[in-house]
Scaffold this motif. Structure first.
Motif, PDB file in Angstrom:
ATOM      1  N   ARG A  94     -19.919 -39.100 -10.016  1.00  0.00           N
ATOM      2  CA  ARG A  94     -18.804 -40.012 -10.513  1.00  0.00           C
ATOM      3  C   ARG A  94     -17.427 -39.468  -9.363  1.00  0.00           C
ATOM      4  N   GLU A  95     -17.822 -38.434  -9.065  1.00  0.00           N
ATOM      5  CA  GLU A  95     -16.944 -36.946  -8.892  1.00  0.00           C
ATOM      6  C   GLU A  95     -16.617 -37.550  -6.963  1.00  0.00           C
ATOM      7  N   VAL A  96     -15.282 -38.877  -6.351  1.00  0.00           N
ATOM      8  CA  VAL A  96     -15.751 -39.111  -4.793  1.00  0.00           C
ATOM      9  C   VAL A  96     -13.748 -37.958  -4.866  1.00  0.00           C
ATOM     10  N   ALA A  97     -13.343 -37.912  -4.044  1.00  0.00           N
ATOM     11  CA  ALA A  97     -11.454 -37.434  -4.364  1.00  0.00           C
ATOM     12  C   ALA A  97     -11.528 -38.327  -2.873  1.00  0.00           C
ATOM     13  N   SER A  98     -11.601 -38.015  -2.046  1.00  0.00           N
ATOM     14  CA  SER A  98     -11.432 -39.053  -0.804  1.00  0.00           C
ATOM     15  C   SER A  98     -11.986 -38.721   0.811  1.00  0.00           C
ATOM     16  N   SER A  99     -11.656 -39.717   1.186  1.00  0.00           N
ATOM     17  CA  SER A  99     -12.043 -39.790   2.434  1.00  0.00           C
ATOM     18  C   SER A  99     -11.942 -41.092   3.118  1.00  0.00           C
ATOM     19  N   THR A 100     -12.026 -41.230   4.730  1.00  0.00           N
ATOM     20  CA  THR A 100     -11.215 -41.778   5.081  1.00  0.00           C
ATOM     21  C   THR A 100     -12.308 -43.175   4.781  1.00  0.00           C
ATOM     22  N   TYR A 101     -13.420 -42.743   4.498  1.00  0.00           N
ATOM     23  CA  TYR A 101     -13.764 -44.931   3.659  1.00  0.00           C
ATOM     24  C   TYR A 101     -14.221 -44.228   2.464  1.00  0.00           C
ATOM     25  N   ARG A 102     -14.146 -44.883   1.521  1.00  0.00           N
ATOM     26  CA  ARG A 102     -14.779 -43.793  -0.152  1.00  0.00           C
ATOM     27  C   ARG A 102     -15.866 -44.463  -0.065  1.00  0.00           C
ATOM     28  N   ASN A 103     -16.851 -43.967  -0.540  1.00  0.00           N
ATOM     29  CA  ASN A 103     -18.218 -43.876  -0.567  1.00  0.00           C
ATOM     30  C   ASN A 103     -18.433 -45.207  -1.661  1.00  0.00           C
ATOM     31  N   ALA A 104     -18.913 -45.244  -2.066  1.00  0.00           N
ATOM     32  CA  ALA A 104     -19.704 -46.548  -3.560  1.00  0.00           C
ATOM     33  C   ALA A 104     -19.902 -45.331  -4.243  1.00  0.00           C
ATOM     34  N   ALA A 105     -19.471 -44.703  -5.488  1.00  0.00           N
ATOM     35  CA  ALA A 105     -20.001 -43.664  -6.332  1.00  0.00           C
ATOM     36  C   ALA A 105     -20.919 -43.612  -7.295  1.00  0.00           C
ATOM     37  N   TRP A 106     -21.714 -42.529  -6.774  1.00  0.00           N
ATOM     38  CA  TRP A 106     -23.348 -43.341  -8.049  1.00  0.00           C
ATOM     39  C   TRP A 106     -23.361 -42.678  -9.065  1.00  0.00           C
ATOM     40  N   ALA A 107     -23.714 -42.148 -10.130  1.00  0.00           N
ATOM     41  CA  ALA A 107     -23.828 -42.124 -10.890  1.00  0.00           C
ATOM     42  C   ALA A 107     -24.653 -42.691 -11.894  1.00  0.00           C
ATOM     43  N   PRO A 108     -25.106 -41.800 -12.959  1.00  0.00           N
ATOM     44  CA  PRO A 108     -25.744 -41.940 -14.202  1.00  0.00           C
ATOM     45  C   PRO A 108     -25.161 -43.433 -15.424  1.00  0.00           C
ATOM     46  N   SER A 109     -24.089 -43.669 -15.086  1.00  0.00           N
ATOM     47  CA  SER A 109     -23.559 -44.716 -15.888  1.00  0.00           C
ATOM     48  C   SER A 109     -22.484 -45.100 -15.259  1.00  0.00           C
ATOM     49  N   ALA A 110     -22.249 -46.527 -15.289  1.00  0.00           N
ATOM     50  CA  ALA A 110     -20.652 -47.142 -14.927  1.00  0.00           C
ATOM     51  C   ALA A 110     -19.414 -46.331 -16.488  1.00  0.00           C
ATOM     52  N   VAL A 111     -19.452 -45.336 -16.205  1.00  0.00           N
ATOM     53  CA  VAL A 111     -18.272 -44.832 -16.865  1.00  0.00           C
ATOM     54  C   VAL A 111     -17.251 -43.569 -16.036  1.00  0.00           C
ATOM     55  N   PRO A 112     -16.070 -44.515 -15.525  1.00  0.00           N
ATOM     56  CA  PRO A 112     -14.673 -43.790 -14.899  1.00  0.00           C
ATOM     57  C   PRO A 112     -15.062 -42.546 -14.962  1.00  0.00           C
ATOM     58  N   SER A 113     -13.880 -42.137 -13.972  1.00  0.00           N
ATOM     59  CA  SER A 113     -13.705 -40.635 -13.718  1.00  0.00           C
ATOM     60  C   SER A 113     -11.746 -41.030 -13.061  1.00  0.00           C
ATOM     61  N   LEU A 114     -11.361 -40.054 -14.723  1.00  0.00           N
ATOM     62  CA  LEU A 114     -10.280 -40.892 -14.144  1.00  0.00           C
ATOM     63  C   LEU A 114      -9.115 -40.155 -13.545  1.00  0.00           C
ATOM     64  N   ARG A 115      -9.965 -39.085 -13.382  1.00  0.00           N
ATOM     65  CA  ARG A 115      -8.624 -38.548 -11.646  1.00  0.00           C
ATOM     66  C   ARG A 115      -8.310 -38.196 -10.798  1.00  0.00           C
ATOM     67  N   SER A 153      -9.937 -41.802 -10.325  1.00  0.00           N
ATOM     68  CA  SER A 153      -9.244 -43.067 -10.616  1.00  0.00           C
ATOM     69  C   SER A 153     -11.258 -44.094  -9.672  1.00  0.00           C
ATOM     70  N   VAL A 154     -12.274 -43.361  -9.900  1.00  0.00           N
ATOM     71  CA  VAL A 154     -13.754 -43.689  -9.881  1.00  0.00           C
ATOM     72  C   VAL A 154     -14.282 -44.696 -10.786  1.00  0.00           C
ATOM     73  N   MET A 155     -15.131 -45.821 -10.498  1.00  0.00           N
ATOM     74  CA  MET A 155     -15.959 -46.318 -11.894  1.00  0.00           C
ATOM     75  C   MET A 155     -16.875 -46.889 -10.679  1.00  0.00           C
ATOM     76  N   PRO A 156     -18.126 -46.015 -11.224  1.00  0.00           N
ATOM     77  CA  PRO A 156     -19.463 -45.683  -9.821  1.00  0.00           C
ATOM     78  C   PRO A 156     -20.340 -46.990 -10.638  1.00  0.00           C
ATOM     79  N   ARG A 157     -20.756 -46.539  -9.597  1.00  0.00           N
ATOM     80  CA  ARG A 157     -22.716 -47.663 -10.201  1.00  0.00           C
ATOM     81  C   ARG A 157     -23.484 -46.492 -10.472  1.00  0.00           C
ATOM     82  N   PRO A 158     -24.251 -47.804 -10.997  1.00  0.00           N
ATOM     83  CA  PRO A 158     -25.221 -46.647 -11.925  1.00  0.00           C
ATOM     84  C   PRO A 158     -26.081 -47.090 -11.283  1.00  0.00           C
ATOM     85  N   MET A 159     -26.637 -45.742 -10.977  1.00  0.00           N
ATOM     86  CA  MET A 159     -27.904 -45.231 -10.598  1.00  0.00           C
ATOM     87  C   MET A 159     -29.037 -45.735 -11.432  1.00  0.00           C
ATOM     88  N   SER A 160     -30.104 -46.242  -9.657  1.00  0.00           N
ATOM     89  CA  SER A 160     -31.648 -46.875  -9.745  1.00  0.00           C
ATOM     90  C   SER A 160     -32.158 -45.519  -9.794  1.00  0.00           C
TER      91      SER A 160
END
Ligand SMILES: Cc1cc2nc3c(=O)[nH]c(=O)nc-3n(C[C@H](O)[C@H](O)[C@H](O)COP(=O)(O)O)c2cc1C
Ligand code: SF4
Length: 651
Positions: A108-129, A131-138
């Motif tokens: 869920r830690e995606v800091a910066s990029s020209t194209y901000r890719n969809a963040a993958w994480a175990p669950s949809a729990v946000p990273s506050l720093r 401001s990322v809401m990740p997608r739960p991984m299949s």
């Protein structure tokens, strides 16, 4: 020769023999183009290998496209990485330095990029720093990422690297899986402790299966994430005990911190004044739990301290990353016993992690060559014109760097300073409560370097056209600094109004209720507020920025905010000073333009930046030789520009 025998004793980690115990831990240089390390990265690491470091762990390399932290993350899964890694391995091996890569997935830690890719994480729990809401991984996503770890490890091995480190630190993907708080899955990868550990166990198994036994594999972890709801050392001990039962690990690299919160992130790259070597005791607990070699780092800047850490069994190898950014030759100097010539890191964060967060190539406030080796090492090696006379006026950081660089290159240097001591603005900083260590260390580095070279140092002398002309210079460098700025507004000359420079010397002259007006969001207003609050004064800090300490690096800002809250400073953003008439100080809201009248105060402190001292450079033009202004007298900026201009002014 030094007596740091333990630090300079060899050690075998997995299949890798290290010539000493000094490690450069993974750190992004931003010398990455289109996912592939550039030749500037090779030059950067060559300088440190040449300087004697035992092991370099290259910066985080994403194991899958979904794991990129920024646009400049290495694509460790891309076959094109092999030739770039091979170039680095061949180069550093020439100096008997070993090199690993770091296998990374940010989750869920995606800091910066020209194209901000969809963040993958175990669950949809946000990273506050970030401001990322990740997608739960299949489960299929999980298997893909595990295969990415295996593929990236194989590519690293094919390129001739000596090993890999699986990044489980700082709340990145493996740590997100093992965290009870972040992992809310109900399948075989979530729930029980064993299920939450399944991801890292399968990653390690897949990596070993792809590289075979003749390679070195370990992990990096934060023993204490130092964050709300984060893992603690007790959790780390449990994780390590379980992991070493399940899979073979050649080493555990212990650090601290968590990327997902402001205060946890401080410990990714801890600033001064955080204590030196504060993670070492956690290293010891992990070493006892895992019975495998342990690396430990974070604010270990002194080779003597590093030697003690190994000698007392806290760790087998010591991370000294920023120590090596500042002084790539530190290991060789320490081994030769030349401790007085070591330059120590000041923990400022400005150009190392500070550059990273601004998407710039790595640099260093004290070592302007860091990150620019390809360009500047060549320039530095070119011989200067024989017998050139250089006169430097002003012995602050810019003037000192210019004088030292010129003298080290064999030039005839005179350094003139009107104060009875060297240091310039550093002498003010050393009175500031949270800048003291930084300023003292930088001054000490300068002072020891001055002892080693031939410079005619004239302290307590004010330079004039005549005095400079008598020295028959070929080049004049003006580094006379800057003075505090006062806006031209009604009441500004009231005796109850002080400049920030006065705070540390004239605090007795101030009343009990102090208002600090901060214009730039830099260190000065915050330090003044903390200083006076610690003296028991009632302090209110108004900043004209979006938030307090806006222009200070975020990790240091965390420490400032912690200190400001601790001493009870009242804080308000979005105000500047309008006027002072009688007892009414009027401040203005920068967005609504509404005036606010303040009557409950005794003293006002202005932290409003500085004005360049340009006079001397203008009159010295009359001497008839080139005059170069550097640092704050050219334009007030930061320590980084001061030292860079100091160096480049004499090349
Ligand atoms: C510019 C920069 C980039 C970093 N990038 C990484 C990284 O890619 N992976 C990682 O695990 N740690 C990273 N870190 C943290 C360092 O590995 C190290 O833990 C930190 O600098 C503290 O150690 P030190 O006090 O010896 O510098 C980075 C640090 C810096 C300064
Ligand atoms: S920029 Fe500052 S913190 Fe970073 S390595 Fe240089 S001196 Fe140390």
């Amino acid at each position: 020769m030094s007596n740091l025998e333990v630090l300079f004793s060899p050690v075998t980690i997995g299949t890798t023999e290290l010539k000493n115990r000094i490690l450069s831990t993974a750190h992004q240089t931003n010398h990455v183009h289109d996912g592939i390390p550039t030749s500037a990265m090779t030059a950067y690491h060559e300088a440190r290998a040449k300087g004697g470091v035992g092991l370099i762990i290259l910066e985080a390399a994403a194991v899958h496209p979904s794991g990129m932290l920024t646009t400049h993350t290495i694509a460790g899964y891309d076959e094109r990485v092999i030739s770039a890694y091979r170039r680095i391995a061949d180069t550093v091996h020439r100096y008997q330095t070993r090199v690993f890569s770091q296998l990374f997935h940010g989750g869920r830690e995606v800091a910066s990029s020209t194209y901000r890719n969809a963040a993958w994480a175990p669950s949809a729990v946000p990273s506050l720093r970030f401001s990322v809401m990740p997608r739960p991984m299949s489960v299929s996503n999980i298997h893909d990422v595990i295969q990415g770890f295996a593929l990236s490890a194989r590519l690293a091995k094919e390129a001739g690297l000596d090993g890999v480190e699986i990044c489980c630190s700082h709340g990145y993907l493996p740590a997100q899986f093992w965290s009870e708080h972040v992992n809310q899955r109900t399948d075989q990868y979530g729930g029980s402790f064993e299920n939450r550990m399944r991801f890292i166990v399968e990653v390690c198994q897949a990596v070993w299966a792809s590289v075979g036994e003749d390679f070195t594999v370990g992990i990096r972890m934060s023993a204490d994430e130092k964050t709300m709801d984060g893992t603690t050392v007790a959790d780390a001990v449990k994780i390590v005990e379980y992991l070493v039962e399940q899979v073979h690990l050649d080493f555990i690299n212990v650090t601290a911190g968590d990327s997902s919160t402001y205060s946890g992130s401080t410990h990714i790259v801890p600033p001064s004044p955080i204590e030196h070597a504060y993670v070492a005791s956690d290293g010891f607990r992990v070493r006892m739990a895992g019975a495998v070699p342990v690396f430990v780092g974070s604010r270990i800047v002194d080779p003597v301290e590093a030697d003690r850490i190994v000698a007392t069994g806290q760790a087998d190898v010591v991370g000294m990353t920023r120590a090596l950014i500042v002084d790539p030759n530190m290991p060789n100097k320490a081994q030769r016993g030349e401790m007085r010539s070591v330059n120590y890191c000041i923990g400022c964060l400005q150009a190392c992690i500070g550059h990273y967060h601004r998407d710039l190539p790595i640099g260093c406030v004290q070592n302007p060559v860091a990150g620019k080796e390809e360009e500047l090492e060549r320039k530095l090696s070119e011989r200067p014109r024989q017998g050139r006379r250089v006169v430097v006026v002003g012995a602050g950081p810019a003037g000192l760097k210019a004088a030292l660089t010129a003298a080290e290159r064999g030039e005839d240097v005179t350094l003139i300073e009107e104060q009875p001591r060297i240091g310039g603005l550093l002498t003010l900083m050393r009175r500031a409560p949270m800048r003291q260590e930084l300023a003292d260390t930088m001054l000490d580095n300068f002072a020891r370097n001055l002892d080693r070279v031939q410079i005619d140092l004239k302290l307590g002398q004010r330079a004039s056209v005549d005095s400079v002309r008598q020295l028959k210079p070929d080049l004049i460098i003006v580094a006379t600094g800057a003075t505090p700025y006062r806006p031209r507004i009604p009441g500004i000359d009231d005796p109850r109004v002080f400049d920030v420079d006065d705070v540390f010397t004239r605090s007795d002259a101030m009343g009990d209720r102090v208002i600090v007006m901060d214009l730039f969001g830099d260190w000065s207003g915050v330090e003044a507020a903390i200083f006076m609050a610690r003296l028991g004064k009632n302090v209110t800090l108004y900043t004209a920025r979006l938030y307090i300490a806006e222009t200070v690096h975020q990790y240091l800002r965390n420490e400032y905010l912690k200190a400001l809250y601790a001493v009870g400073v009242a804080m308000h953003a979005h105000y500047d000073m309008g006027s002072l008439v009688g007892d009414v100080l009027t401040i203005r809201n920068l967005f609504t333009y509404e005036p606010v009248a303040l009557r409950e105060w005794d003293s006002v402190v202005l932290a409003m930046g500085r004005v360049p001292r340009t006079h001397l450079s203008e009159v010295l033009g009359g001497v008839g030789v080139p005059v170069v202004s550097i640092g704050d007298c050219l334009a007030p900026r930061t320590l980084e520009e001061a030292t860079f201009e100091g160096l480049s002014s004499v090349l």
